[in-house]
Design an enzyme around this catalytic site. Structure first.
Site, PDB file in Angstrom:
ATOM      1  N   GLU A  46     -62.681  28.457  -5.303  1.00 13.60           N
ATOM      2  CA  GLU A  46     -61.391  28.520  -4.608  1.00 13.60           C
ATOM      3  C   GLU A  46     -60.522  27.321  -4.965  1.00 13.60           C
ATOM      4  O   GLU A  46     -61.023  26.224  -5.233  1.00 13.60           O
ATOM      5  CB  GLU A  46     -61.548  28.574  -3.078  1.00 13.60           C
ATOM      6  CG  GLU A  46     -61.908  29.929  -2.518  1.00 13.60           C
ATOM      7  CD  GLU A  46     -63.387  30.084  -2.259  1.00 13.60           C
ATOM      8  OE1 GLU A  46     -63.806  31.177  -1.860  1.00 13.60           O
ATOM      9  OE2 GLU A  46     -64.132  29.102  -2.464  1.00 13.60           O
ATOM     10  N   THR A  47     -59.227  27.566  -4.942  1.00 13.85           N
ATOM     11  CA  THR A  47     -58.195  26.539  -5.067  1.00 13.85           C
ATOM     12  C   THR A  47     -57.226  26.743  -3.910  1.00 13.85           C
ATOM     13  O   THR A  47     -56.869  27.881  -3.592  1.00 13.85           O
ATOM     14  CB  THR A  47     -57.445  26.666  -6.409  1.00 13.85           C
ATOM     15  OG1 THR A  47     -58.378  26.507  -7.478  1.00 13.85           O
ATOM     16  CG2 THR A  47     -56.340  25.643  -6.530  1.00 13.85           C
TER      17      THR A  47
END
Length: 290
Positions: A46-47
């Site tokens: 995830e970002t």
């Protein structure tokens, strides 16, 4: 434009362990297409992108992306992003509390301690559960290449992120899993699931359970240490009365198979409300040029 950028390892105090999340601070001006491109480029599970809140009750707003899509909620990105905004001085806790705004709404966070000893906990969004059909359990076993516990039947647990949760007999069996990721991707897409989280009880005092989370449909074959996956496991354990009555606190471990071991602190209230927490450490600070 330059955007402040950090990578935070979550569910650990040791750099290069736990689960990394990329955090873009002060992300105003980035559109959805650019956010998705950045998330694909980082190639982490995830970002996140920190934005001013829309809700008066929130300290900040968070958008969360996998390499392939946006999520309404995810666990380790929530904790890592909280760590980043606290360390950067952008937000200060109020009586040890923060409120994050994201796709599922407002998420309450609790902050204990400071510096390297800081622990952050999120309150898991309300869950919905659905027991898998016999046919889907059979498909899950084919994907995992092993039998699962059918007395505590596998469930689809929706906490914003959606996890298919199952238990296997022991940690040795869990660590030996080599899923069919192509088949898993089609299974997850058909069930509208983010991924599959599987757990087993520890036979020693290392922790209460060991967990592995697979999310082939999101471009993440194995998520090193998954907050929403562990929260969904806690929901599953409460639903099937696999926990003792009353308030329960336990430790979970995850990430051994990908060399990123982490530890999660989980609490489950008598009514089933779940909190998941742990420590974080910043391993990279810099700027993105967009």
């Amino acid at each position: 434009m330059k955007y402040a950028y950090r990578v935070v390892d979550v569910f650990t105090r040791t750099p290069f362990a736990g689960n990394p999340v990329a955090v873009v601070l002060d992300a105003q001006g980035l559109d959805t297409q650019t956010m998705q491109a950045i998330a694909s480029w980082t190639n982490l599970s995830e970002t996140t992108f920190v934005l001013p809140p829309h809700s008066a009750g929130a300290d900040y707003r968070l958008r969360i992306f996998t390499p392939r899509s946006e999520l309404p909620f995810a666990g380790h990105p929530t904790l890592g992003s909280a760590h980043a905004v606290l360390d950067s001085g952008r937000v200060a806790p109020r009586d040890g509390r923060l409120v994050q705004e994201c796709g599922v709404g407002l998420v309450a966070l609790r902050v204990e301690g400071s510096g390297v000893d800081r622990k952050v906990y999120f309150s898991l969004p309300p869950a919905t559960q659905q027991v898998l059909t016999e046919a889907d359990v059979g498909e899950l076993e084919a994907i995992l290449g092993t039998q699962v516990d059918r007395m505590a039947a596998p469930m689809r647990v929706d906490v914003g992120a959606v996890w298919v949760v199952a238990r296997v007999a022991d940690v040795e069996q869990l660590l030996a899993l080599t899923p069919d990721f192509g088949r898993a991707k089609m299974f997850e897409q058909r069930l509208g699931a983010t991924g599959i989280s599987v757990f087993a009880n520890h036979a020693d005092t290392l922790a209460d359970i060991e967990v592995r989370s697979f999310a082939a449909s999101q471009g993440v074959n194995e998520d090193p240490v998954c907050g929403s996956g562990n929260g969904s496991v806690a929901v599953f354990r409460h639903a099937w009365a696999l926990l003792p009555p009353g308030l329960v606190r336990y430790n979970a471990t995850q990430g051994r198979c990908v060399g990123r071991s982490g530890r999660l602190l989980v609490s489950v209230e008598p009514d089933g409300a779940v909190q998941v927490g742990g420590q974080c450490v910043t391993t990279l600070e810099g700027f993105l040029a967009c």
